[in-house]
Design an enzyme around this catalytic site. Structure first.
Site, PDB file in Angstrom:
ATOM      1  N   CYS A 165     -15.454  13.169  -7.736  1.00  0.00           N
ATOM      2  CA  CYS A 165     -14.998  12.244  -6.698  1.00  0.00           C
ATOM      3  C   CYS A 165     -15.823  12.298  -5.422  1.00  0.00           C
ATOM      4  CB  CYS A 165     -13.536  12.529  -6.375  1.00  0.00           C
ATOM      5  SG  CYS A 165     -12.482  12.599  -7.836  1.00  0.00           S
ATOM      6  N   HIS A 298     -10.739  11.697   2.768  1.00  0.00           N
ATOM      7  CA  HIS A 298     -10.676  11.642   1.308  1.00  0.00           C
ATOM      8  C   HIS A 298      -9.298  11.119   0.902  1.00  0.00           C
ATOM      9  CE1 HIS A 298     -11.934  12.493  -2.739  1.00  0.00           C
ATOM     10  NE2 HIS A 298     -10.882  13.267  -2.951  1.00  0.00           N
ATOM     11  N   GLU A 309      -6.866  18.901   3.442  1.00  0.00           N
ATOM     12  CA  GLU A 309      -7.737  18.121   4.330  1.00  0.00           C
ATOM     13  C   GLU A 309      -7.220  18.136   5.767  1.00  0.00           C
ATOM     14  OE1 GLU A 309     -10.190  13.915   4.407  1.00  0.00           O
ATOM     15  OE2 GLU A 309      -8.546  14.145   2.969  1.00  0.00           O
ATOM     16  N   LYS A 330      -7.970   4.650   0.241  1.00  0.00           N
ATOM     17  CA  LYS A 330      -7.441   4.806  -1.116  1.00  0.00           C
ATOM     18  C   LYS A 330      -6.009   4.277  -1.213  1.00  0.00           C
ATOM     19  CE  LYS A 330     -10.261   8.764  -2.624  1.00  0.00           C
ATOM     20  NZ  LYS A 330     -11.052   9.036  -1.407  1.00  0.00           N
ATOM     21  N   HIS A 335      -8.020   5.407  -6.096  1.00  0.00           N
ATOM     22  CA  HIS A 335      -9.073   6.414  -6.142  1.00  0.00           C
ATOM     23  C   HIS A 335     -10.058   6.000  -7.231  1.00  0.00           C
ATOM     24  CE1 HIS A 335     -11.403   9.910  -6.155  1.00  0.00           C
ATOM     25  NE2 HIS A 335     -10.468  10.820  -5.915  1.00  0.00           N
ATOM     26  N   PHE A 396     -13.118  17.680  -7.760  1.00  0.00           N
ATOM     27  CA  PHE A 396     -12.799  18.790  -8.651  1.00  0.00           C
ATOM     28  C   PHE A 396     -13.963  19.789  -8.652  1.00  0.00           C
ATOM     29  CE2 PHE A 396      -9.624  16.575 -11.767  1.00  0.00           C
ATOM     30  CZ  PHE A 396      -8.708  16.500 -10.730  1.00  0.00           C
TER      31      PHE A 396
END
Length: 409
Positions: A165, A298, A309, A330, A335, A396
């Protein structure tokens, strides 16, 4: 030091496959999220998706030669073509150039494998060789960048960055380095991902998909929405751009890549990698936290990501964080995996150009567990003076990429 500017942008997005639809949708808080249609929605308990709905309206959809590749190749060629056209770059395919292509992705051409499985319905007693040689050859993620570079006549090198991502931001950062070092004058950089049954199912099995609206940073958030698409920036060396009288949207001034190496899917609870990336990106850009006018988060809407975050942002910005607008697009486009930070980079470029900030949709009650209140630009876009923006992307495996872009002067 060679300066790197953005001279073109292009998107194939859940809000529409042109810049006007994408930016206008964000500004009007329109949602590109709807009921899943590319898979059997009855098989999923949380059947929301952010799908590209207008692919058949693009000229690339009529190109039969693209059908042997994964959908992300088509998305990349379409969005890349838009970005080059927007930049006014008319490339002669018969002349050499040092223009490169860098594409970030999560799933690559995984949908090609799924197509082969569906087409052949493989059973134990069948010959695996009925999966064609073309299927196998075109499965490689390298085909994303190589085929895009070939079709757009960009001969200065290509690479596919498979950093989940954060891959779109990785591509922008690496492209920035290649131009600044003198290896390339132009880089098409961004991200692309197809809608994949594998990806959609993985996030359901991880219980990471939301039951209702995606609501980043909300006290009652319960997950993300899987999306798809492609988004690209044309990065160009400043003198090269000025020599051809190109319009300049913004300047890339800093970036950083870090890795938590903490967990396969969970972010570090204290946001260690995110803190390092933000601090290093700001240092490269030679600006202070007080200079940042907007943070593109994010902001997935999952409990673990948003909390990590928020903590990381507070560790970097301290008590002044309440004065810095932060939003997650998002909430409106889902996403989109490797394309996610590509879309966010495009949104940041447009924020600098239009002096306006996209909102966070659906969030009603900010999570009181966060160390400091966030100005999440709730539900409605906002006009603002925007000179420097920070875009964060987390993935990830602990992969983190932060980019700083600035108003060109």
């Amino acid at each position: 030091m060679r300066r790197v500017v953005v001279t073109g942008i292009g998107v194939v997005s859940p809000l529409g496959s042109d810049i006007q639809s994408f930016w206008g949708g964000l500004m009007d808080s329109q949602s590109g999220i709807d009921t899943l249609s590319k898979l059997d929605a009855d098989k999923y308990p949380r059947p929301l998706a952010a799908e590209v709905k207008d692919w058949d309206q693009l000229p690339q959809s009529k190109d039969q030669s693209l059908n042997t590749y994964g959908q992300a190749v088509g998305y990349s060629v379409a969005a890349g073509s838009m970005a080059l056209s927007d930049a006014g770059l008319n490339i002669d395919p018969n002349r050499p150039n040092n223009y490169g292509v860098l594409i970030g992705t999560t799933m690559g051409n995984q949908d090609l494998v799924e197509r082969a499985i569906d087409r052949h319905d493989l059973q134990e007693d069948q010959d695996p060789a009925i999966v064609s040689k073309t299927d196998i050859q075109n499965f490689s993620p390298a085909k994303l960048s190589a085929e895009t570079a070939k079709r757009l006549a960009m001969y200065g090198g290509s690479a596919t960055l498979v950093n989940a991502c954060a891959a779109g931001n990785y591509s922008v950062g690496v492209g920035f380095d290649r131009i600044r070092s003198g290896r390339n004058d132009v880089i098409l950089a961004g991200g692309a991902d197809p809608f994949s049954r594998t990806c959609y199912t993985i996030f359901h099995r991880l219980n990471a998909s939301t039951k209702g609206p995606c609501r980043p940073f909300d006290e009652h958030r319960d997950g993300m929405v899987v999306g798809e698409g492609a988004a690209f920036l044309v990065l160009e060396e400043l003198q090269h751009a000025k020599a051809r009288n190109a319009k300049i949207y913004a300047e890339v001034t800093g970036y950083a890549l870090t890795c938590d190496a903490y967990h396969a899917t969970a972010p570090h609870p204290e946001g260690n990698g995110a803190v390092r990336a933000m601090e290093q990106a700001l240092k490269m850009a030679d600006i202070e936290t007080a200079d940042i006018d907007y943070i593109s988060a994010h902001g997935t809407g999952t409990r673990a990501n948003d909390e990590s975050e928020a903590i990381a942002l507070h560790r970097v910005f301290g008590d002044t964080l309440r004065e810095v607008p932060v939003s997650s697009i998002k909430s409106l486009i889902g996403h989109c995996m490797g394309a996610a930070s590509g879309f966010e980079a495009v949104a940041c470029v447009l924020a600098l150009k239009e002096q306006a900030l996209p909102p966070t949709a659906n969030t009603e009650t900010l999570d009181p567990a966060f160390p400091y209140p966030l100005d999440i630009i709730p539900n409605h876009a906002r006009e603002a003076k925007v000179d420097h923006v920070l875009s964060n992307a987390f993935a990830f495996g602990g992969n983190v990429a932060s980019i700083v872009m600035s108003r060109y002067e």
